[in-house]
Design a protein around this motif. Structure first.
Motif, PDB file in Angstrom:
ATOM      1  N   HIS A  14       0.827  -1.211   0.000  1.00 37.53           N
ATOM      2  CA  HIS A  14       0.000   0.000   0.000  1.00 37.53           C
ATOM      3  C   HIS A  14       0.862   1.262   0.000  1.00 37.53           C
ATOM      4  CE1 HIS A  14      -3.350   2.672   0.778  1.00 37.53           C
ATOM      5  NE2 HIS A  14      -2.633   3.209   1.743  1.00 37.53           N
ATOM      6  N   ILE A  15       1.897   1.298   0.843  1.00 36.58           N
ATOM      7  CA  ILE A  15       2.723   2.502   0.913  1.00 36.58           C
ATOM      8  C   ILE A  15       3.554   2.656  -0.362  1.00 36.58           C
ATOM      9  CG2 ILE A  15       4.728   1.568   2.136  1.00 36.58           C
ATOM     10  CD1 ILE A  15       2.987   4.934   2.858  1.00 36.58           C
ATOM     11  N   TRP A  16       3.887   1.561  -1.025  1.00 36.55           N
ATOM     12  CA  TRP A  16       4.548   1.650  -2.329  1.00 36.55           C
ATOM     13  C   TRP A  16       3.618   2.345  -3.325  1.00 36.55           C
ATOM     14  CZ3 TRP A  16       3.951   0.566  -7.412  1.00 36.55           C
ATOM     15  CH2 TRP A  16       5.087   0.586  -8.220  1.00 36.55           C
ATOM     16  N   GLN A  17       2.348   1.952  -3.317  1.00 36.98           N
ATOM     17  CA  GLN A  17       1.383   2.569  -4.233  1.00 36.98           C
ATOM     18  C   GLN A  17       1.232   4.072  -3.958  1.00 36.98           C
ATOM     19  OE1 GLN A  17      -0.381   1.214  -6.912  1.00 36.98           O
ATOM     20  NE2 GLN A  17       0.866  -0.617  -6.642  1.00 36.98           N
ATOM     21  N   MET A  38      11.787  -8.583  -0.271  1.00 37.51           N
ATOM     22  CA  MET A  38      10.385  -8.725  -0.667  1.00 37.51           C
ATOM     23  C   MET A  38      10.272  -8.262  -2.129  1.00 37.51           C
ATOM     24  SD  MET A  38       8.904  -7.167   2.913  1.00 37.51           S
ATOM     25  CE  MET A  38       7.176  -7.609   2.757  1.00 37.51           C
ATOM     26  N   PRO A  39       9.133  -8.429  -2.783  1.00 36.91           N
ATOM     27  CA  PRO A  39       9.002  -7.976  -4.167  1.00 36.91           C
ATOM     28  C   PRO A  39       9.362  -6.495  -4.320  1.00 36.91           C
ATOM     29  CG  PRO A  39       7.126  -9.324  -3.551  1.00 36.91           C
ATOM     30  CD  PRO A  39       7.920  -9.087  -2.293  1.00 36.91           C
ATOM     31  N   ASN A  40       9.828  -6.107  -5.505  1.00 36.18           N
ATOM     32  CA  ASN A  40      10.264  -4.718  -5.703  1.00 36.18           C
ATOM     33  C   ASN A  40       9.108  -3.725  -5.815  1.00 36.18           C
ATOM     34  OD1 ASN A  40       9.342  -5.297  -8.242  1.00 36.18           O
ATOM     35  ND2 ASN A  40      11.241  -4.788  -9.306  1.00 36.18           N
ATOM     36  N   THR A  41       7.892  -4.199  -5.685  1.00 32.33           N
ATOM     37  CA  THR A  41       6.732  -3.296  -5.689  1.00 32.33           C
ATOM     38  C   THR A  41       6.171  -3.130  -4.280  1.00 32.33           C
ATOM     39  OG1 THR A  41       5.316  -5.157  -6.268  1.00 32.33           O
ATOM     40  CG2 THR A  41       6.080  -3.742  -8.083  1.00 32.33           C
ATOM     41  N   VAL A  42       7.022  -3.267  -3.289  1.00 34.34           N
ATOM     42  CA  VAL A  42       6.656  -2.954  -1.912  1.00 34.34           C
ATOM     43  C   VAL A  42       7.761  -2.101  -1.307  1.00 34.34           C
ATOM     44  CG1 VAL A  42       5.279  -5.063  -1.591  1.00 34.34           C
ATOM     45  CG2 VAL A  42       7.654  -5.039  -0.879  1.00 34.34           C
ATOM     46  N   GLY A  43       7.374  -1.215  -0.415  1.00 37.01           N
ATOM     47  CA  GLY A  43       8.349  -0.377   0.268  1.00 37.01           C
ATOM     48  C   GLY A  43       8.539   0.971  -0.406  1.00 37.01           C
ATOM     49  N   VAL A  44       8.601   1.981   0.414  1.00 39.80           N
ATOM     50  CA  VAL A  44       8.740   3.361  -0.057  1.00 39.80           C
ATOM     51  C   VAL A  44       9.941   3.530  -0.974  1.00 39.80           C
ATOM     52  CG1 VAL A  44       9.214   5.734   0.707  1.00 39.80           C
ATOM     53  CG2 VAL A  44       7.567   4.326   1.955  1.00 39.80           C
ATOM     54  N   LYS A  45      11.108   3.111  -0.535  1.00 41.80           N
ATOM     55  CA  LYS A  45      12.346   3.370  -1.277  1.00 41.80           C
ATOM     56  C   LYS A  45      12.389   2.652  -2.618  1.00 41.80           C
ATOM     57  CE  LYS A  45      14.057   6.109   1.811  1.00 41.80           C
ATOM     58  NZ  LYS A  45      14.336   7.509   1.565  1.00 41.80           N
ATOM     59  N   ASN A  46      11.597   1.595  -2.786  1.00 44.49           N
ATOM     60  CA  ASN A  46      11.520   0.929  -4.084  1.00 44.49           C
ATOM     61  C   ASN A  46      10.676   1.721  -5.076  1.00 44.49           C
ATOM     62  OD1 ASN A  46      13.177  -1.227  -3.389  1.00 44.49           O
ATOM     63  ND2 ASN A  46      11.484  -2.322  -2.454  1.00 44.49           N
ATOM     64  N   ALA A  47       9.784   2.556  -4.591  1.00 47.49           N
ATOM     65  CA  ALA A  47       8.988   3.407  -5.474  1.00 47.49           C
ATOM     66  C   ALA A  47       9.676   4.740  -5.718  1.00 47.49           C
ATOM     67  CB  ALA A  47       7.604   3.648  -4.879  1.00 47.49           C
ATOM     68  N   ASP A  48      10.299   5.292  -4.683  1.00 50.61           N
ATOM     69  CA  ASP A  48      10.969   6.596  -4.802  1.00 50.61           C
ATOM     70  C   ASP A  48      12.079   6.688  -3.760  1.00 50.61           C
ATOM     71  OD1 ASP A  48      11.813   9.226  -4.956  1.00 50.61           O
ATOM     72  OD2 ASP A  48       9.819  10.096  -4.747  1.00 50.61           O
ATOM     73  N   PRO A  49      13.326   6.480  -4.174  1.00 49.36           N
ATOM     74  CA  PRO A  49      14.438   6.521  -3.223  1.00 49.36           C
ATOM     75  C   PRO A  49      14.630   7.878  -2.547  1.00 49.36           C
ATOM     76  CG  PRO A  49      15.134   5.564  -5.318  1.00 49.36           C
ATOM     77  CD  PRO A  49      13.749   6.109  -5.512  1.00 49.36           C
ATOM     78  N   THR A  50      14.025   8.933  -3.098  1.00 45.12           N
ATOM     79  CA  THR A  50      14.185  10.268  -2.509  1.00 45.12           C
ATOM     80  C   THR A  50      13.124  10.598  -1.469  1.00 45.12           C
ATOM     81  OG1 THR A  50      12.845  11.455  -4.150  1.00 45.12           O
ATOM     82  CG2 THR A  50      15.171  11.080  -4.691  1.00 45.12           C
ATOM     83  N   MET A  51      12.093   9.766  -1.345  1.00 45.19           N
ATOM     84  CA  MET A  51      11.023  10.029  -0.378  1.00 45.19           C
ATOM     85  C   MET A  51      11.573   9.862   1.041  1.00 45.19           C
ATOM     86  SD  MET A  51       7.709  10.710   0.106  1.00 45.19           S
ATOM     87  CE  MET A  51       6.767  10.249  -1.346  1.00 45.19           C
ATOM     88  N   ASN A  52      11.235  10.794   1.908  1.00 44.94           N
ATOM     89  CA  ASN A  52      11.614  10.711   3.317  1.00 44.94           C
ATOM     90  C   ASN A  52      10.564   9.905   4.070  1.00 44.94           C
ATOM     91  OD1 ASN A  52      14.005  12.480   3.412  1.00 44.94           O
ATOM     92  ND2 ASN A  52      12.547  14.016   2.708  1.00 44.94           N
ATOM     93  N   VAL A  53      11.023   9.117   5.037  1.00 45.97           N
ATOM     94  CA  VAL A  53      10.136   8.238   5.792  1.00 45.97           C
ATOM     95  C   VAL A  53      10.312   8.510   7.280  1.00 45.97           C
ATOM     96  CG1 VAL A  53       9.525   5.834   6.287  1.00 45.97           C
ATOM     97  CG2 VAL A  53      10.352   6.476   4.011  1.00 45.97           C
ATOM     98  N   SER A  54       9.188   8.660   7.960  1.00 50.35           N
ATOM     99  CA  SER A  54       9.192   8.841   9.406  1.00 50.35           C
ATOM    100  C   SER A  54       8.751   7.550  10.076  1.00 50.35           C
ATOM    101  CB  SER A  54       8.234   9.972   9.795  1.00 50.35           C
ATOM    102  OG  SER A  54       8.091  10.043  11.191  1.00 50.35           O
ATOM    103  N   LEU A  55       9.399   7.238  11.183  1.00 53.88           N
ATOM    104  CA  LEU A  55       8.939   6.144  12.025  1.00 53.88           C
ATOM    105  C   LEU A  55       7.557   6.519  12.542  1.00 53.88           C
ATOM    106  CD1 LEU A  55       9.977   3.485  13.413  1.00 53.88           C
ATOM    107  CD2 LEU A  55      10.658   4.933  15.323  1.00 53.88           C
TER     108      LEU A  55
END
Length: 166
Positions: A13-16, A94-111
């Protein structure tokens, strides 16, 4: 669970979300729309990617929800596993269509924001888990976030009155 693979739906979902609203355009065939979302007011819904509308995403909110039952509470280790899956598909395992950094390596992620109780202990447990289970060279980085987030509620222990945060 502390198995990152158990959080694949959240990571997907977060990848999408990141693929649509981050900076990076992804292949249109990788975007998912529910059948009832393919049109809106009889107009086809656009399949957008790389719209550059978000710079940050937060993975969950207040997972240490001390005010609720266990069914929605995450331990620090469970939060770390979910964060790892959602951050980079647990170091690319995991598949490359999951995870923020797999969709956009420049996106910042907060815990996911931690609410009040045991903030430092919880954060330290998340760091420990990451050091133990994200030590591969395939990881985007060891700690799966660019920032931590804390929500402080100024209240008495009985939750019946507010108090000054000082």
């Amino acid at each position: 669970t502390i198995d990152p693979n158990s959080y694949i739906m959240i990571a997907d979902h977060i990848w999408q979300v990141t693929a649509r609203y981050g900076r990076n355009k992804v292949d249109d065939s990788l975007l998912k729309l529910a059948p009832n979302q393919s049109t809106w007011n009889s107009t086809p819904q656009p399949r957008l990617s790389g719209t550059n509308l978000l710079e940050w995403v937060e993975i969950f909110n207040e997972p240490n929800c001390w005010w609720k039952d266990r069914d929605i509470f995450f331990s620090a280790e469970e939060q770390a596993a979910m964060q790892s899956a959602a951050y980079d598909g647990h170091c690319g395992t995991m598949p490359n269509t999951v995870g923020v950094k797999n969709a956009d390596p420049t996106m910042n992620v907060s815990l996911g924001a931690i609410a009040n109780q045991t903030v430092v202990d919880r954060w330290q447990s998340t760091v420990w888990w990451s050091q133990q289970f994200r030590n591969s060279s395939k990881c985007f980085k060891t700690f799966p976030a660019e920032a931590i987030n804390v929500h402080f509620y100024a209240q008495n222990n009985e939750l019946t009155a507010g108090i000054s945060p000082e």
